[in-house]
Scaffold this motif. Sequence first.
Motif, short mmCIF file in Angstrom:
data_model
loop_
_atom_site.label_atom_id
_atom_site.label_comp_id
_atom_site.label_asym_id
_atom_site.label_seq_id
_atom_site.Cartn_x
_atom_site.Cartn_y
_atom_site.Cartn_z
N PRO A 76 0.51 -1.02 -0.22
CA PRO A 76 0.19 -0.40 0.12
C PRO A 76 0.86 1.20 0.22
N ASN A 77 0.35 2.20 -0.38
CA ASN A 77 1.14 3.16 -1.01
C ASN A 77 1.49 3.79 1.04
N LYS A 78 0.70 4.11 1.97
CA LYS A 78 1.08 4.84 2.88
C LYS A 78 1.82 3.72 3.66
N GLU A 79 2.51 2.69 3.36
CA GLU A 79 3.19 2.26 3.95
C GLU A 79 4.39 1.34 3.74
N ILE A 80 5.68 1.65 5.16
CA ILE A 80 6.92 1.70 4.44
C ILE A 80 7.29 0.06 4.98
N ASN A 81 7.60 -1.06 4.24
CA ASN A 81 8.38 -2.48 4.77
C ASN A 81 9.73 -2.55 5.14
N LEU A 82 10.39 -2.24 6.30
CA LEU A 82 11.44 -2.04 6.46
C LEU A 82 12.19 -3.12 5.99
N ASN A 83 11.75 -4.21 6.28
CA ASN A 83 12.60 -5.47 5.49
C ASN A 83 12.79 -5.16 4.18
N LEU A 84 11.83 -4.87 3.35
CA LEU A 84 12.28 -4.78 1.97
C LEU A 84 13.19 -3.54 1.58
N GLN A 85 12.99 -2.14 2.46
CA GLN A 85 14.16 -1.36 2.14
C GLN A 85 15.76 -2.05 2.74
N LYS A 86 15.64 -3.12 3.90
CA LYS A 86 17.12 -3.78 3.43
C LYS A 86 17.39 -4.46 2.62
N ALA A 135 16.69 -4.35 -0.14
CA ALA A 135 16.85 -3.28 -1.56
C ALA A 135 18.14 -2.75 -2.00
N GLY A 136 19.40 -2.05 -0.47
CA GLY A 136 20.28 -2.59 -0.17
C GLY A 136 20.51 -0.71 0.24
N ASN A 137 19.07 -0.74 1.20
CA ASN A 137 19.12 0.62 1.88
C ASN A 137 19.51 0.32 2.95
N LEU A 138 19.94 -0.69 3.77
CA LEU A 138 20.72 -1.02 5.46
C LEU A 138 21.96 -0.19 5.30
N VAL A 139 22.17 0.62 6.22
CA VAL A 139 23.16 1.39 6.49
C VAL A 139 23.90 0.48 7.52
N LYS A 140 23.79 0.48 8.87
CA LYS A 140 24.05 -0.26 9.83
C LYS A 140 23.69 -1.78 10.38
N GLN A 141 23.66 -1.92 10.74
CA GLN A 141 23.27 -3.23 11.34
C GLN A 141 24.35 -3.95 12.89
N ASN A 142 23.25 -3.54 14.24
CA ASN A 142 23.91 -4.14 15.43
C ASN A 142 23.05 -5.33 15.98
N SER A 161 19.28 -1.24 13.93
CA SER A 161 19.73 -0.94 12.83
C SER A 161 19.23 0.60 11.74
N LEU A 162 20.37 0.78 11.38
CA LEU A 162 20.32 2.16 11.04
C LEU A 162 19.39 2.06 8.85
N ILE A 163 18.48 2.09 8.60
CA ILE A 163 17.69 1.81 7.35
C ILE A 163 17.43 3.53 6.27
N ASP A 164 18.09 3.81 5.43
CA ASP A 164 18.58 4.97 4.83
C ASP A 164 16.49 4.78 4.23
N LEU A 165 15.85 5.88 4.21
CA LEU A 165 14.05 5.14 3.83
C LEU A 165 14.17 6.32 2.25
N GLY A 166 15.36 7.30 2.02
CA GLY A 166 14.89 7.74 1.03
C GLY A 166 14.92 9.47 1.21
N ASP A 167 14.85 9.97 0.73
CA ASP A 167 14.48 11.44 0.61
C ASP A 167 15.60 12.05 1.74
#
Length: 781
Positions: A441-451, A453-460, A464-470
């Motif tokens: 859905p348009n108003k949903e951000i799936n963090l697993n998909l973000q990771k 897609a290569g948007n994982l910045v750092k994982q402890n 974790s730190l994830i780049d959500l874009g923008d």
Amino acid sequence: MSQKIEKVAVLGAGVMGAQIAGHLANAGIPSLLFDINQELAEKGITTLTKLKPAPLFKPKNSDLITPCNYKDHVDKINEADWVLEVVAERIDIKHTVFKNITPHLKPTAIVTSNTSGIPLADLITVFPEDVKSRFMITHFFNPPRYMHLLELVKGEHTTEEVYQAMAEFGESVLGKGIVHAKDTPNFIGNRIGVFSMGVTMHTAIQQGLTIEEVDKLTGTIVGRAKSATFRTADIVGLDTMVHVSNTTYNKVVDDEERDMFKIPEIVQTLVDDGRLGQKTKAGFYKKTDEGILSIDLNTGEYGPQKRVRFDGFRLAKDHTSTAGKIKALAYSDDKAGKFFWETLTRGLLYSANRIPEISDDIINIDNAIKWGFGWELGPFEGWDAIGVQQSVDKMQAENRKVPQWVLDMLASGRTCFYETKDGVKTYWDVLSGEANPVSIPNKEINLNLQKSAGNLVKQNWSASLIDLGDGVLNVEFHSILQPTLNPIDGSLAMTINEGLDLLEAGKFKTLVMGHTGPNFCAGANLASILSVCEAKEWDKLEGAVKDLQDLTQRIRFSEAPVVAAPFHLTLGGGFELIGPAAHRVTAAELYVGLVEVGVGLIPGAGGNLRMLLHLMENSGKGRINSFQIAQKAFETIGFAKIATSADEAKYIGYLLKTDTVVLNNDHRIWAAKQKALELTENYVPPEYREDLKLPGTGGRTAMAMALKGFKAQGKISDHDEYIGKKLAFVITGGDKGGLTKSVDEQYLLDIEREAFVSLAGEKLTQDRIRFMLKKGKPLRN
């Protein structure tokens, strides 16, 4: 649809109809609640303030509901943009109501039924053609405030415009998870869910398990509701369960597992005896003065509950993920594993055989069970957890008939129903026989998909730190040891600090603290605190508390805005993390509170300061004096008040009145991202407060007198009084507070930290911490 749903008429003021009206009020939507007479309509509204769990975010929401009766107010139906029928499950009664309201319908009004057992085609026979095009089924699950599921069913006459309007309203306004169902008996949720309960009960009787054993194996250990199977039946009501099961049994004559909808003899006996579960204080469990007893499924006699021990349960408990627990239990060789494998396998095969009968895809089946029955993993997600090929091999070795489409999937080289890769989640589409992307859905951000897609910045370990874009950076909590509660540990705090480092370096414009686990954060790691106390490493403890205080202040004064996105349990340190954020975008279902006194402490990571600042800001300038502010903070923290909704949290002071509340938890991180981007425009961090006016000695004296009174009445213990005095010292500004003086933020943090460490050194406090860790509830000592 161009017409907005701004007012609703709910037909039927029984428990379900009244609660739906109540949830509409939670969403800010006024409604007309109809029943056959005014007394019943008014009673429906009154009931909303008495039911547990509370149907309303706050009692005042009931003001949005107007009681009506058909004789005096039927003409008011034309005010409604949506007319929702929630009367008794008898078609003659429904038809009478439909005939009565049809002349008064607005020409554009949507009409729906909350039925779960009557076919849509039978319902619409009394409507003219134009109403048939605006009619559909909207099936809410009970209780409607808390159950995420809303099943939608359209008929052959229902226009796509009407259907999509209801889907959008249900998702965005009411906060529901939409499942698209077909017009089949009990739709998706109850068809699969009631089958699961039926096969569990029948198998328990056949294999000789007790109800305690079954509830141990079908509850939280496998990611299902804490009430598991038999306790859930008691909560729902055995009469209700019998009705739903019988409805299915009578209507699914060609179902290969039809016998599983037959009511076991023990259940019929309980219903005939009027032992209907929680509402009669006796069902599978019986509440007595001696405690809660459980029934013997063979004799029908009650007896004390017995402790349950299984090797399979122990093996499952060793895993941290729900998927790992399910797999360990399913393949265990003991009695527990045999039982769980039997019930699980039959549930999986039954679900697979229902496509395309009740749903064209696996997604709606999984969502219906997750959202309607509180399972963490739906049937096909659970099947993936145990390994599709491995389980199919075992099923076939046991001569179970596996649906051909599952065998075809495996033959194609696809070994799982769902797969996430390169930022895309796919599912096996049964109708096309191929993998297709899952629609997000348009108003949903799936963090697993973000990771993915290569948007994982750092994982402890725990975050974790994830780049959500923008330019938006996200901090995701995922405690390695307690993923359900996400307590604050060194890894989590370090990750937030690393995120703030990236903000300061100009790598990102803003930061969101949010995730999609079961709970936001249930506070500090008590086991770690106790370990330090037992070692008497007081400098280490003070250093750890100081580090957390510094972190919360760093969040507060960050040059770039930090937005917190809390939900569900946000206790103790959880509040201390969200409190200093520039803004909070919170789920409506928020259970937030400073609860440290329950373990013999006071807030130590800035919670006292934060509560005072929030109360000052919420009160506005000059409306409330320093003693009133301090007194409210003292009562809130001293009584460990927990807000049971975001609305209540604003009233208490855990949230600011300006904070954002979203009803759909799936939209929360998306909404937090939008707010964070909005705040980046000309953002200015708050000014450091050196001018805090607190009542000082005079205020402390009043609080001490109140504590003395509570102790004299037996409401608090000596240790509670001692904790209360420590809390009062901090809240009133310590030695520097007073009507003519001012204190600054750091001074309050310093005396808070000193009080925290001091209390941690008390034996009675350490006893409370041990008890909480062992029993999960406070010790009164």
